[in-house]
Motif scaffolding. Structure first.
Motif, PDB file in Angstrom:
ATOM      1  N   GLU A 172      -8.837 -55.060  65.909  1.00  0.00           N
ATOM      2  CA  GLU A 172      -8.785 -56.139  66.902  1.00  0.00           C
ATOM      3  C   GLU A 172      -9.314 -57.443  66.298  1.00  0.00           C
ATOM      4  OE1 GLU A 172      -7.998 -55.269  70.528  1.00  0.00           O
ATOM      5  OE2 GLU A 172      -7.041 -53.893  69.100  1.00  0.00           O
ATOM      6  N   GLN A 231      -1.937 -41.689  57.623  1.00  0.00           N
ATOM      7  CA  GLN A 231      -2.474 -41.504  58.980  1.00  0.00           C
ATOM      8  C   GLN A 231      -1.456 -42.040  59.970  1.00  0.00           C
ATOM      9  OE1 GLN A 231      -6.235 -43.537  59.254  1.00  0.00           O
ATOM     10  NE2 GLN A 231      -7.378 -41.810  58.457  1.00  0.00           N
ATOM     11  N   SER A 232      -0.963 -41.156  60.816  1.00  0.00           N
ATOM     12  CA  SER A 232       0.107 -41.628  61.709  1.00  0.00           C
ATOM     13  C   SER A 232      -0.358 -41.675  63.167  1.00  0.00           C
ATOM     14  CB  SER A 232       1.315 -40.719  61.570  1.00  0.00           C
ATOM     15  OG  SER A 232       0.868 -39.404  61.823  1.00  0.00           O
ATOM     16  N   LEU A 242      -5.747 -51.736  57.140  1.00  0.00           N
ATOM     17  CA  LEU A 242      -6.705 -51.534  58.247  1.00  0.00           C
ATOM     18  C   LEU A 242      -6.820 -52.771  59.129  1.00  0.00           C
ATOM     19  CD1 LEU A 242      -9.515 -49.532  56.454  1.00  0.00           C
ATOM     20  CD2 LEU A 242      -8.173 -48.762  58.418  1.00  0.00           C
ATOM     21  N   GLN A 256      -4.501 -54.579  60.050  1.00  0.00           N
ATOM     22  CA  GLN A 256      -3.433 -54.493  61.067  1.00  0.00           C
ATOM     23  C   GLN A 256      -3.810 -53.551  62.202  1.00  0.00           C
ATOM     24  OE1 GLN A 256      -0.090 -53.219  58.733  1.00  0.00           O
ATOM     25  NE2 GLN A 256      -0.155 -55.084  57.495  1.00  0.00           N
ATOM     26  N   ARG A 257      -4.762 -52.643  61.917  1.00  0.00           N
ATOM     27  CA  ARG A 257      -5.185 -51.713  62.965  1.00  0.00           C
ATOM     28  C   ARG A 257      -6.480 -52.175  63.632  1.00  0.00           C
ATOM     29  NH1 ARG A 257      -4.764 -46.146  59.446  1.00  0.00           N
ATOM     30  NH2 ARG A 257      -2.629 -46.430  58.755  1.00  0.00           N
ATOM     31  N   ASN A 306      -2.903 -43.197  66.419  1.00  0.00           N
ATOM     32  CA  ASN A 306      -2.983 -44.560  66.965  1.00  0.00           C
ATOM     33  C   ASN A 306      -4.406 -45.133  66.901  1.00  0.00           C
ATOM     34  OD1 ASN A 306      -4.070 -42.845  68.773  1.00  0.00           O
ATOM     35  ND2 ASN A 306      -3.143 -43.761  70.596  1.00  0.00           N
ATOM     36  N   ARG A 307      -5.196 -44.672  65.926  1.00  0.00           N
ATOM     37  CA  ARG A 307      -6.572 -45.171  65.853  1.00  0.00           C
ATOM     38  C   ARG A 307      -6.622 -46.649  65.476  1.00  0.00           C
ATOM     39  NH1 ARG A 307      -9.653 -40.935  62.213  1.00  0.00           N
ATOM     40  NH2 ARG A 307      -7.532 -40.579  61.493  1.00  0.00           N
ATOM     41  N   ARG A 308      -7.605 -47.328  66.037  1.00  0.00           N
ATOM     42  CA  ARG A 308      -7.795 -48.747  65.736  1.00  0.00           C
ATOM     43  C   ARG A 308      -9.274 -49.029  65.497  1.00  0.00           C
ATOM     44  NH1 ARG A 308      -3.703 -51.903  66.359  1.00  0.00           N
ATOM     45  NH2 ARG A 308      -4.827 -53.822  66.783  1.00  0.00           N
ATOM     46  N   TYR A 361     -13.808 -46.564  64.944  1.00  0.00           N
ATOM     47  CA  TYR A 361     -12.397 -46.371  64.575  1.00  0.00           C
ATOM     48  C   TYR A 361     -11.893 -45.203  65.400  1.00  0.00           C
ATOM     49  CZ  TYR A 361      -8.421 -45.659  61.319  1.00  0.00           C
ATOM     50  OH  TYR A 361      -7.180 -45.532  60.747  1.00  0.00           O
TER      51      TYR A 361
END
Ligand SMILES: C=C(O[C@H]1C=CC=C(C(=O)O)[C@@H]1O)C(=O)O
Length: 450
Positions: free
Chosen positions: A90, A13-14, A85, A87-88, A16-18, A140
């Motif tokens: 908050e 997955q490239s 995940l 790292q992605r 910018n989802r967080r 997400y």
């Protein structure tokens, strides 16, 4: 339902989802009532109540669904997915899920909803600690979508809470089938001979029942009954697609709380007495019984070196105590340790599962015999089920005293440790004791006078 993702797919997955979260107090304060809302239960959900009722959690929907089809690597794959995940994300977040009993077994069709490892990051999670309830929504998405998606979720959550609860339905099974019972009975003397020949020391053999219903039992009312009847047990439900796996197990696999690890050996069993005197006598005879002590000792011998390896220090009593639950009493040895830095709960699970309370000694050989003698795949029976979070805390139980519900049927499983002098009739009766917690909620446990 969201797509199941492997570690590889997550890596690829490239965008910018967080992961974003919002937590607030929850005033409704009745977790199981959520499972009575039809639209919620069409999605994935997870129910968890720990053994002393201090923690209760319900996860609804899956913002992320992580899976691994790998065999030995499944623990590391989930660990890697979660690390990536984090790292992605908050904040720290929590996952519910399970590993199947035997990743190398040919899966039986009834278990097709559950992968070798399957974990959900729930969209909505309500959680009770003591008397305090909170609710967390997890999304997400790309940063620019965050506010709108949180608004949508808040609206959906309100709507769901307003939705009418379905009435409790108590259904009783219409047919009970003892699956391949003859084969189970024959396997015990075969196994004891193999053990006497020195091929293994102990192997846990299990069998299963299939109950037929005219209509699907309601999960919320089954869980309510388990909550009432099975205190001192972990009560859980894991629903995905068309399947729900439920249970009330007395056995903790591992609990991690701020670097303190707790596990236990639970093996060796006798029924409860009908009077306090008889109960005490039975307990005393279990504590003194050589065969049960041997079965138990194998588990202790396997768990202790794992604590030696993964902990700075650990403590364990030098003899078993009794663990009494409604239908049965067990030999029980708790173990507790201070974990070494960087050790994770999944590393404990990888090493502990299956303990000789569910597999045998030696582990690999016993798994071969289980595959050979038990035709049906165990799926999640006797497997690790529970939750963990990215702060490093978590708790997993061993999913015995459990049942899979699918297509108007329930599949119940129970087994026992076979050692050199095990006896068919005794083992067969003991499986009825172990079926009792689940049979009772489906319409009646069988009385056992052995
Ligand atoms: C395999 C089961 O129980 C295990 C856990 C406790 C006691 C056991 C025993 O005494 O054999 C089993 O090892 C089951 O409940 O299906």
């Amino acid at each position: 339902m969201c797509k199941r993702l492997t570690y590889r797919q997550l890596q690829q997955q490239s965008d910018n989802r967080r992961i974003y979260q919002k937590t607030m107090p929850w005033n409704a304060q009745d977790g199981l009532s959520l499972l009575k809302k039809k639209s919620l239960t069409e999605d994935a959900f997870f129910y968890w109540q720990n053994e002393n009722d201090s923690v209760e959690m319900i996860g609804i929907g899956a913002t992320l669904l992580l899976q691994s089809e790998a065999e030995e690597e499944r623990f590391q794959e989930i660990e890697s997915s979660v690390r990536l995940l984090r790292q992605r994300a908050e904040d720290d977040f929590l996952l519910f899920g399970s590993f199947t009993f035997d990743a190398a077994h040919e899966p039986s069709p009834e278990w097709d909803a559950y992968e070798n490892a399957l974990f959900i990051v729930p969209t909505y999670c309500v959680r009770r600690e003591g008397d305090v309830w909170s609710q967390t929504t997890t999304i997400y998405c790309a940063p620019e979508e965050k506010d709108e998606l949180f608004n949508q979720r808040a609206e959906q959550w309100e709507q769901l809470q307003r939705e009418k609860e379905e009435n409790a339905t108590f259904v009783t099974y219409t047919k009970l089938e003892e699956r391949q019972v003859e084969q189970y009975r024959e396997s015990i003397p075969q196994m004891t001979s193999l053990i006497r020949e020195g091929k293994a020391h102990k192997v846990v053999l299990a069998r299963s029942l299939r109950l037929q219903f005219e209509q699907n039992p309601q999960i919320a009312s089954l869980m309510e009954q388990l909550n009432e009847q099975q205190k001192n047990s972990y009560r859980f439900a894991f629903h995905i697609d068309d399947s729900t796996f439920i249970g009330a197990t007395p056995e903790r696999l591992i609990k991690v709380n701020r670097s303190q690890a707790n596990s236990e050996s639970v093996a060796g069993s006798i029924r409860r007495g009908k009077t306090p005197e008889e109960d005490e006598q039975l307990g005393a005879s279990l504590l003194a019984d050589e065969k049960n002590r041997e079965e138990h000792h194998y588990v202790v011998e396997m768990i202790e070196p794992i604590f030696q390896e993964l902990c700075e220090t650990y403590t364990m009593p030098d003899r078993p105590q009794l663990l009494k639950i409604r239908d049965i009493q067990h030999l029980h040895t708790p173990i507790q340790g201070e974990m070494k830095e960087d050790v994770t709960i999944l590393q404990f699970i990888e090493r502990l599962h299956p303990t000789p309370a569910l597999g045998g000694v030696p582990t690999k050989v016993s798994l071969e015999y289980i595959r050979q003698f038990e035709r049906q795949d165990r799926g999640l029976y006797a497997a690790p089920i529970g939750w963990f979070d990215t702060e490093g805390n978590g708790e997993f139980a061993v999913a015995i005293r459990s049942a899979l519900l699918k297509d108007n049927a329930a599949y119940l499983y129970a087994g026992g440790g076979i050692v050199a002098d095990s006896n068919v009739e005794h083992e067969y009766q003991e499986t009825w004791n172990k079926f009792s917690p689940m049979l009772r909620i489906f319409g009646g446990a069988r009385e056992n006078d052995e």
